[in-house]
Design a protein around this motif. Sequence first.
Motif, PDB file in Angstrom:
ATOM      1  N   ILE A  78     -59.993   9.999 -26.626  1.00 22.69           N
ATOM      2  CA  ILE A  78     -61.101  10.939 -26.127  1.00 22.69           C
ATOM      3  C   ILE A  78     -62.208  10.738 -26.479  1.00 22.69           C
ATOM      4  CG2 ILE A  78     -61.876  13.337 -25.374  1.00 22.69           C
ATOM      5  CD1 ILE A  78     -59.025  13.848 -25.033  1.00 22.69           C
ATOM      6  N   VAL A  79     -62.944  10.035 -25.657  1.00 23.38           N
ATOM      7  CA  VAL A  79     -64.263   9.286 -26.165  1.00 23.38           C
ATOM      8  C   VAL A  79     -65.537   9.791 -25.085  1.00 23.38           C
ATOM      9  CG1 VAL A  79     -63.174   7.405 -26.737  1.00 23.38           C
ATOM     10  CG2 VAL A  79     -64.161   7.364 -24.727  1.00 23.38           C
TER      11      VAL A  79
ATOM     12  N   GLY B  73     -65.211  12.398 -30.547  1.00 24.60           N
ATOM     13  CA  GLY B  73     -63.723  12.407 -29.966  1.00 24.60           C
ATOM     14  C   GLY B  73     -62.692  12.285 -30.898  1.00 24.60           C
ATOM     15  N   LYS B  74     -61.575  11.991 -30.272  1.00 18.18           N
ATOM     16  CA  LYS B  74     -60.424  11.862 -31.308  1.00 18.18           C
ATOM     17  C   LYS B  74     -59.357  10.998 -30.570  1.00 18.18           C
ATOM     18  CE  LYS B  74     -59.636  16.030 -33.905  1.00 18.18           C
ATOM     19  NZ  LYS B  74     -61.355  16.704 -33.550  1.00 18.18           N
ATOM     20  N   ILE B  75     -58.449  10.379 -31.390  1.00 19.46           N
ATOM     21  CA  ILE B  75     -57.361   9.451 -31.184  1.00 19.46           C
ATOM     22  C   ILE B  75     -56.339  10.328 -31.420  1.00 19.46           C
ATOM     23  CG2 ILE B  75     -56.464   7.203 -31.208  1.00 19.46           C
ATOM     24  CD1 ILE B  75     -59.030   6.281 -32.308  1.00 19.46           C
ATOM     25  N   PHE B  76     -55.225  10.058 -30.500  1.00 18.36           N
ATOM     26  CA  PHE B  76     -53.821  10.958 -30.795  1.00 18.36           C
ATOM     27  C   PHE B  76     -52.791   9.658 -30.612  1.00 18.36           C
ATOM     28  CE2 PHE B  76     -55.546  14.992 -30.729  1.00 18.36           C
ATOM     29  CZ  PHE B  76     -56.471  14.981 -29.649  1.00 18.36           C
ATOM     30  N   VAL B  77     -51.885   9.523 -31.624  1.00 18.26           N
ATOM     31  CA  VAL B  77     -50.929   8.556 -31.644  1.00 18.26           C
ATOM     32  C   VAL B  77     -49.686   9.224 -31.505  1.00 18.26           C
ATOM     33  CG1 VAL B  77     -49.763   6.621 -32.489  1.00 18.26           C
ATOM     34  CG2 VAL B  77     -52.395   7.126 -32.843  1.00 18.26           C
ATOM     35  N   SER B  78     -48.788   9.074 -30.451  1.00 20.97           N
ATOM     36  CA  SER B  78     -47.573   9.729 -30.378  1.00 20.97           C
ATOM     37  C   SER B  78     -46.284   8.790 -30.152  1.00 20.97           C
ATOM     38  CB  SER B  78     -47.635  10.736 -29.448  1.00 20.97           C
ATOM     39  OG  SER B  78     -48.126  10.470 -28.245  1.00 20.97           O
ATOM     40  N   ALA B  79     -45.219   9.008 -30.544  1.00 25.32           N
ATOM     41  CA  ALA B  79     -44.041   8.379 -30.016  1.00 25.32           C
ATOM     42  C   ALA B  79     -43.822   8.392 -28.868  1.00 25.32           C
ATOM     43  CB  ALA B  79     -42.799   8.690 -30.867  1.00 25.32           C
TER      44      ALA B  79
ATOM     45  N   MET C 201     -67.207   4.443 -22.495  1.00 24.00           N
ATOM     46  CA  MET C 201     -65.826   3.984 -21.762  1.00 24.00           C
ATOM     47  C   MET C 201     -65.718   2.455 -21.860  1.00 24.00           C
ATOM     48  SD  MET C 201     -63.790   4.730 -18.791  1.00 24.00           S
ATOM     49  CE  MET C 201     -64.961   3.466 -17.975  1.00 24.00           C
ATOM     50  N   GLU C 202     -66.836   2.075 -21.168  1.00 20.10           N
ATOM     51  CA  GLU C 202     -66.761   0.679 -20.951  1.00 20.10           C
ATOM     52  C   GLU C 202     -66.689  -0.250 -22.171  1.00 20.10           C
ATOM     53  OE1 GLU C 202     -66.330  -0.062 -17.385  1.00 20.10           O
ATOM     54  OE2 GLU C 202     -66.968  -2.094 -18.475  1.00 20.10           O
ATOM     55  N   ALA C 203     -67.239   0.000 -23.182  1.00 21.89           N
ATOM     56  CA  ALA C 203     -67.318  -0.523 -24.528  1.00 21.89           C
ATOM     57  C   ALA C 203     -65.789  -0.834 -25.188  1.00 21.89           C
ATOM     58  CB  ALA C 203     -68.317  -0.221 -25.549  1.00 21.89           C
ATOM     59  N   VAL C 204     -65.402   0.577 -25.179  1.00 20.10           N
ATOM     60  CA  VAL C 204     -63.955   0.818 -25.561  1.00 20.10           C
ATOM     61  C   VAL C 204     -62.884  -0.089 -24.715  1.00 20.10           C
ATOM     62  CG1 VAL C 204     -62.209   2.678 -25.938  1.00 20.10           C
ATOM     63  CG2 VAL C 204     -64.525   3.249 -26.572  1.00 20.10           C
TER      64      VAL C 204
ATOM     65  N   VAL D 134     -50.722  -0.895 -32.482  1.00 19.53           N
ATOM     66  CA  VAL D 134     -51.322   0.101 -32.403  1.00 19.53           C
ATOM     67  C   VAL D 134     -52.570   0.279 -33.188  1.00 19.53           C
ATOM     68  CG1 VAL D 134     -50.928   2.704 -33.179  1.00 19.53           C
ATOM     69  CG2 VAL D 134     -49.142   1.636 -31.839  1.00 19.53           C
ATOM     70  N   GLU D 135     -52.169  -0.204 -34.674  1.00 21.03           N
ATOM     71  CA  GLU D 135     -53.336  -0.291 -35.524  1.00 21.03           C
ATOM     72  C   GLU D 135     -54.608  -1.010 -35.045  1.00 21.03           C
ATOM     73  OE1 GLU D 135     -52.961   2.329 -37.762  1.00 21.03           O
ATOM     74  OE2 GLU D 135     -54.673   1.172 -38.016  1.00 21.03           O
ATOM     75  N   PRO D 136     -54.429  -2.369 -34.504  1.00 23.30           N
ATOM     76  CA  PRO D 136     -55.555  -3.333 -33.967  1.00 23.30           C
ATOM     77  C   PRO D 136     -56.314  -2.182 -33.008  1.00 23.30           C
ATOM     78  CG  PRO D 136     -53.388  -4.526 -34.004  1.00 23.30           C
ATOM     79  CD  PRO D 136     -53.330  -3.136 -34.336  1.00 23.30           C
ATOM     80  N   ALA D 137     -55.671  -1.707 -32.071  1.00 21.45           N
ATOM     81  CA  ALA D 137     -55.911  -0.792 -31.009  1.00 21.45           C
ATOM     82  C   ALA D 137     -56.791   0.332 -31.479  1.00 21.45           C
ATOM     83  CB  ALA D 137     -54.922  -0.174 -30.037  1.00 21.45           C
ATOM     84  N   VAL D 138     -56.359   1.048 -32.564  1.00 17.99           N
ATOM     85  CA  VAL D 138     -57.193   2.186 -33.115  1.00 17.99           C
ATOM     86  C   VAL D 138     -58.452   1.725 -33.974  1.00 17.99           C
ATOM     87  CG1 VAL D 138     -57.174   3.765 -35.091  1.00 17.99           C
ATOM     88  CG2 VAL D 138     -55.033   3.663 -33.442  1.00 17.99           C
ATOM     89  N   GLU D 139     -58.269   0.499 -34.524  1.00 17.58           N
ATOM     90  CA  GLU D 139     -59.649  -0.062 -34.990  1.00 17.58           C
ATOM     91  C   GLU D 139     -60.582  -0.334 -33.991  1.00 17.58           C
ATOM     92  OE1 GLU D 139     -58.506   0.504 -38.649  1.00 17.58           O
ATOM     93  OE2 GLU D 139     -60.454  -0.440 -38.297  1.00 17.58           O
ATOM     94  N   ALA D 140     -60.169  -1.012 -32.812  1.00 16.21           N
ATOM     95  CA  ALA D 140     -61.017  -1.359 -31.771  1.00 16.21           C
ATOM     96  C   ALA D 140     -61.684  -0.229 -31.248  1.00 16.21           C
ATOM     97  CB  ALA D 140     -60.508  -1.973 -30.767  1.00 16.21           C
ATOM     98  N   VAL D 141     -60.936   1.128 -31.081  1.00 17.87           N
ATOM     99  CA  VAL D 141     -61.771   2.232 -30.603  1.00 17.87           C
ATOM    100  C   VAL D 141     -62.636   2.760 -31.630  1.00 17.87           C
ATOM    101  CG1 VAL D 141     -61.122   4.659 -29.955  1.00 17.87           C
ATOM    102  CG2 VAL D 141     -59.863   2.740 -29.160  1.00 17.87           C
TER     103      VAL D 141
END
Lengths: 112, 457
Positions: A7-8, A89-95, A13-16, A70-77
């Motif tokens: 959630i950003v 905002g927040k990042i949620f990671v789920s299985a 959004m474009e930059a993310v 996952v980790e590279p993506a989270v770092e990017a965000v």
Amino acid sequence: MKKVECIVRPHLMEAVKTALQEVGVVGMTVSEVKGFGRQKGHTETYRGSEYKVEFLPKVKIEVALSEELVEPAVEAVLKTAKTDKFGDGKIFVSALDEVIRIRTGERGEGAL
Amino acid sequence: MKATTLGSLRRKGGLAFIALILATALGVAPAAMADEAKAAATVESNAATIAEVQSHADYVWTLVAAVLVFLMQAGFAMVETGLTRAKNAVNIMMKNLMDFSVGSIAFLLLGFGLMFGTSPTGWFGTDGFLLSDFAKDADKWLYAFWMFQVVFAATAATIVSGAMAERTKFSAYLIYSAVITALIYPVFGSWAWGSLHHGNGWLEKLGFIDFAGSTVVHSVGGWAALWGAVMLGPRMGRYEKDGKVMAIPGHNIPMAALGVFILWFGWFGFNPGSTTAGNADIARIAVNTNLAAAAGAIASLIASWGIFRKPDGAMALNGVLAGLVAITSPCATVTPMASVYIGAIAGVVVVLSVLFFDRIRIDDPVGAISVHGVCGALGTLLAAVFHEEGFTMARLGVQALGVASAFVWVSVTAGFLFFLIKKTVGLRVSEEEEMDGLDYHEHGNTAYPNFQLIEKR
């Protein structure tokens, strides 16, 4: 496989999106949402009466990824969506149990 | 390559054009000279022709002005829908559309005769219904005059749809719309303007000044709006039990602004057009109109900036309209500087008036009562205060009498009408209909089918 929901702020959004693509993410789903966390809403006036706007517009980005990404993506965000102010905002990671490509019927990591 | 081809084409075209003009002139000139020789101009025939040209100028100006005032219907529609919610947009459009459509026919059948027919008592006209004056060789001026008057009648009617927005039964509104253009508006209009045609009104005989209708059009509409809003009650969720006023923001401020611009534009037909004559007077009236609108906008801006700490867009828009309504009565009898004062006073008054009506819990979604009723009365009184011949108490007294008689007449007739509708057809929609939006229940349409609407209230 994991699902990453971010959630950003709408204007970031474009930059993310670009940052995610640079680390190898190929697809995503974006929706316009409203919400609040610790960022309080604000008060607006309309013809002399005040009203509170509590739900603030945000953008939700959903991506389905294999574990290594996952980790590279989270770092990017984190790098692109952070402004150091309440409301980032927040990042949620789920299985993720299963992923299916509708066109071919492929399942699993190959469908990502 | 391309440039030279274009250049030579242009030169050839230019030469051809000059040749055409020469040929026409050479061909026509001998014929014209022959005509002149046939009819020797006399002083009498010149005078008759000059009078005819002036008459034609009157026709042209009156009809152009009528068309400008017609466009104000679009202005009202845009203002009202911009300041109300999307779920009622179709309903607002329909009410405004039918105001003019039903109004035109009602004014044809009954209204025009009541307003401008021969008036033995000075209280209402008694002939000219169904355009009965329209004999085969009747004076064509009747058509131009009727056209100009019908758009004014429709303006009075459409003022009310804003104050009654978002909770009025469509069928009830249609009934009201027919009655105001057929009866309420024309009878009062006959008191102030009857002598413009075949009538004569008791109010105008006393010297009442209302050049383009601050009272005749705007206050009549404004007070009808007041009683409509009172009889309806406020929209759901508008006023909390503890007295707090809950804002219900409009869904399209740009549309509201467009509406105000269109109204400002149309007002250049409303005020200067009321000369119904193509002469030099229209110039100063146009200037006065513009200055009052501008002053109204600035005054409302400053007032809302001071009261709410921010310049409120919707209030500034109302300020423009307040200035325009206020100048409508005095526009032909005040100086441009006075117009600035009149507009500015109206701009401040309208902000306070909007807050006042909310305080006494009369819900007016667009501020119609404040803009048209209150500022219409204000402008009518200021016509005496700022009259270019100087202020007299006598003139103020007549103006006040006109303002008061309009209030009484409309309160009695419109008040009774709304009461009657309430008891028979029903005036207000059900709670469920109001929550879902009138578009769905009353019209089976959505205004914006591709958008999902999520609202808190």
